[in-house]
Design a protein around this motif. Structure first.
Motif, PDB file in Angstrom:
ATOM      1  N   SER A 161       7.846   3.768   7.157  1.00 14.87           N
ATOM      2  CA  SER A 161       7.911   5.018   6.227  1.00 14.87           C
ATOM      3  C   SER A 161       7.509   4.546   4.745  1.00 14.87           C
ATOM      4  CB  SER A 161       9.507   5.443   6.207  1.00 14.87           C
ATOM      5  OG  SER A 161       9.661   6.588   5.364  1.00 14.87           O
ATOM      6  N   ASP A 162       8.035   3.438   4.335  1.00 13.37           N
ATOM      7  CA  ASP A 162       7.761   2.880   3.026  1.00 13.37           C
ATOM      8  C   ASP A 162       6.387   2.713   2.935  1.00 13.37           C
ATOM      9  OD1 ASP A 162      10.263   3.341   2.277  1.00 13.37           O
ATOM     10  OD2 ASP A 162      10.786   1.161   2.148  1.00 13.37           O
ATOM     11  N   ALA A 163       5.711   2.067   4.049  1.00  7.03           N
ATOM     12  CA  ALA A 163       4.196   1.756   4.087  1.00  7.03           C
ATOM     13  C   ALA A 163       3.362   2.894   3.981  1.00  7.03           C
ATOM     14  CB  ALA A 163       4.020   0.838   5.233  1.00  7.03           C
ATOM     15  N   PHE A 164       3.878   4.049   4.662  1.00  5.38           N
ATOM     16  CA  PHE A 164       3.270   5.420   4.559  1.00  5.38           C
ATOM     17  C   PHE A 164       3.226   6.016   3.364  1.00  5.38           C
ATOM     18  CE2 PHE A 164       4.070   5.649   9.318  1.00  5.38           C
ATOM     19  CZ  PHE A 164       2.956   5.067   9.795  1.00  5.38           C
ATOM     20  N   ILE A 165       4.366   5.680   2.582  1.00  6.54           N
ATOM     21  CA  ILE A 165       4.450   6.062   1.349  1.00  6.54           C
ATOM     22  C   ILE A 165       3.362   5.639   0.146  1.00  6.54           C
ATOM     23  CG2 ILE A 165       5.836   5.929  -0.822  1.00  6.54           C
ATOM     24  CD1 ILE A 165       8.416   6.501   0.773  1.00  6.54           C
ATOM     25  N   ALA A 166       3.165   4.308   0.288  1.00  6.63           N
ATOM     26  CA  ALA A 166       2.544   3.546  -0.500  1.00  6.63           C
ATOM     27  C   ALA A 166       0.910   4.016  -0.320  1.00  6.63           C
ATOM     28  CB  ALA A 166       2.729   1.882  -0.485  1.00  6.63           C
ATOM     29  N   LEU A 167       0.813   4.092   1.029  1.00  7.89           N
ATOM     30  CA  LEU A 167      -0.691   4.409   1.367  1.00  7.89           C
ATOM     31  C   LEU A 167      -0.896   5.822   1.049  1.00  7.89           C
ATOM     32  CD1 LEU A 167      -0.999   2.770   4.863  1.00  7.89           C
ATOM     33  CD2 LEU A 167      -2.037   1.930   2.901  1.00  7.89           C
ATOM     34  N   SER A 168       0.076   6.637   1.005  1.00  9.82           N
ATOM     35  CA  SER A 168      -0.128   8.120   0.639  1.00  9.82           C
ATOM     36  C   SER A 168      -0.581   8.160  -0.897  1.00  9.82           C
ATOM     37  CB  SER A 168       0.908   8.930   0.905  1.00  9.82           C
ATOM     38  OG  SER A 168       0.961  10.318   0.510  1.00  9.82           O
ATOM     39  N   ILE A 169       0.261   7.151  -1.527  1.00 11.09           N
ATOM     40  CA  ILE A 169      -0.124   7.351  -3.080  1.00 11.09           C
ATOM     41  C   ILE A 169      -1.581   6.846  -3.409  1.00 11.09           C
ATOM     42  CG2 ILE A 169       0.529   6.292  -5.254  1.00 11.09           C
ATOM     43  CD1 ILE A 169       3.552   6.537  -4.469  1.00 11.09           C
TER      44      ILE A 169
END
Length: 476
Positions: A161-169
């Protein structure tokens, strides 16, 4: 505005949809993480779950809808996600030094992102390079790698979830495109702090800016005005228009056309207060309640008519009559009527929650534009004709919900005997009208100037047959 760099992202942009997909994946992964393993004992439900989920929803829903006009809306979810990462980093790393350095790096990124996408930095590549540099530092640090691998073994859905957050930003930054430099005469571009229905007014005295904070309700800021207008020339004007084929042309059309003209020449009258901030409305929209039929048992329907500052009396007549006719023909299929009929079936407790949600969204300028478009509580003015009921006008209160800053009530025609300059007694016709206005949008000087000009146009309506020579721009 010339010094502001404006960014946008169209729905044709691949990176926009990558950001949306990644946010959805982050949302789902976090729900799975909580379902399977719950939250860590030393984290709050708000920082661990609610804050990142809301940020993901904003990116997934609002970003594709408004990114083309309001790219700066991505600031809020990015700030929320950055704060989440700071709080999460304190719980997953025992090293005080690494936690402190990580906090500083993320805070600097948040500040850099903010000043970039409100237009103060001329290029997005500074914030992009900075984000990549943070990721490279984290990847190169053995302690951080070891901590993340251990955490992945324990809570892999949370790490995903946190990795997806960073990639989304990262995808959001890549999707940002710079608009061409602003030129004189170009349409106004929304800036940070604006709403879809109005731009933030900045060039006001400090006292005017703080007034909505000390008097937070529109009802508490209300001023009351009672006035009378002599309608001899107005009636001649109305008879002429009816001879020209505008059979339903009447006093209401002259009142509305006069008001539209005043907002074109004294634009301060077309401001509103929302979220304790003052905005200038992009268009002049006037609301009114009409009855399907002229009897006490007939249903009411609200209409909202939008006018351009260059509209003449005939333009106002046609737009207003079309809206009235449509409302009477469509019945409850009118947008706001349809919503209220659905809400009427909800239990009171759910209605209360819905009301709170709508007020919350409106306060923070995130109310859906589709709802604002049909809402009778949002507009430049609300007008009611008491003359059709044969009664004097009343002081009608302003609504604390919404943005309407002026409420006007018209009375019926009446005749007074007056002496002319030769002492002869002659009959003259008048109409009384009462106005309740929000003093938070402008001071008494502007209101006085606007009300005098409004009455002047009603007394001499022939001036409304041609568009205004110039449309005055509000200060901002």
């Amino acid at each position: 505005m010339k010094n502001i760099t404006t960014y946008y992202a169209t729905r044709k942009n691949l990176f926009l949809w990558i950001a949306v997909v990644l946010s959805v994946l982050s949302f789902v992964s976090r729900i799975i993480a909580v379902t399977l393993q719950g939250r860590p004992d030393d984290t709050s439900i708000f920082s661990f779950l609610i804050m990142p989920l809301i940020a993901n929803l904003i990116i997934a829903i609002r970003y594709p809808l408004r990114g083309e006009k309001q790219f700066y809306i991505t600031i809020l979810p990015v700030v929320m996600l950055s704060m989440y990462l700071i709080l999460a980093g304190k719980h997953i790393n025992e090293s005080t030094v690494i936690s402190l350095v990580g906090t500083i790096l993320i805070l600097l990124f948040t500040i850099l992102y903010f000043i970039t996408f409100i237009g103060r930095i001329k290029t997005k590549y500074i914030v992009l390079i900075y984000l990549i540099a943070i990721a490279a530092i984290a990847a190169a640090n053995g302690t951080i790698r070891h901590t993340m691998l251990a955490l992945y073994e324990e809570r892999k859905w949370l790490v995903l979830s946190d990795a997806f957050i960073a990639l989304s930003i990262l995808s959001i930054i890549l999707s940002a495109k710079k608009m061409p430099p602003y030129k004189e005469g170009d349409p106004y571009r929304l800036q940070f702090g604006d709403r879809l229905d109005g731009r933030r007014v900045h060039g006001m005295p400090v006292m005017s800016k703080v007034t909505p904070h000390f008097m937070p309700t529109r009802l508490g800021r209300s001023n009351y005005i009672s006035d009378t207008v002599e309608i001899t020339e107005m009636e001649e004007y109305i008879r002429q228009k009816r001879k020209e084929g505008y059979k339903q042309f009447g006093i209401m059309h002259v009142f509305l056309a006069s008001y539209v003209r005043v907002t074109a020449e004294i634009p301060e009258l077309n401001r509103f207060v929302a979220g304790q901030r003052i905005y200038h409305r992009f268009e002049t929209s006037i609301n009114m309640v009409v009855k399907k039929e002229m009897n006490k048992d007939a249903a009411d329907s609200s209409i909202k008519v939008c006018f351009d500052p260059t509209d003449t009396a005939i333009d106002v007549y046609e737009k207003f009559n079309n809206a009235v006719q449509k409302a009477r023909e469509e019945g409850i299929s009118n947008g706001f009527d349809s919503i209220t009929h659905v809400l009427d079936y909800l239990p009171s407790i759910i209605m209360a929650g819905f009301g709170f949600l709508v007020r919350f969204l409106d306060y923070f300028s995130i109310l859906p534009m589709a709802l604002e478009r049909v809402s009778p509580f949002h507009g430049s003015m609300f007008i009611t004709a008491m003359g059709s009921l044969g009664i004097p006008p009343i002081y009608h209160h302003l609504y604390d919900f919404g943005t309407v800053p002026v409420f006007c009530a018209l009375g019926h025609k009446y005749t007074k005997l007056e002496n002319d300059k030769d002492g002869n007694s002659i009959p003259r016709k008048y109409i009384d009208y009462k106005i309740v206005c929000d003093e938070g949008i402008c001071d008494g000087f502007y209101y006085a100037a606007a009300m005098k000009r409004w009455r002047a146009y009603m007394k001499h309506p022939y001036k409304l047959d041609v568009p205004p020579e110039t449309v005055v721009e509000d200060i901002y």
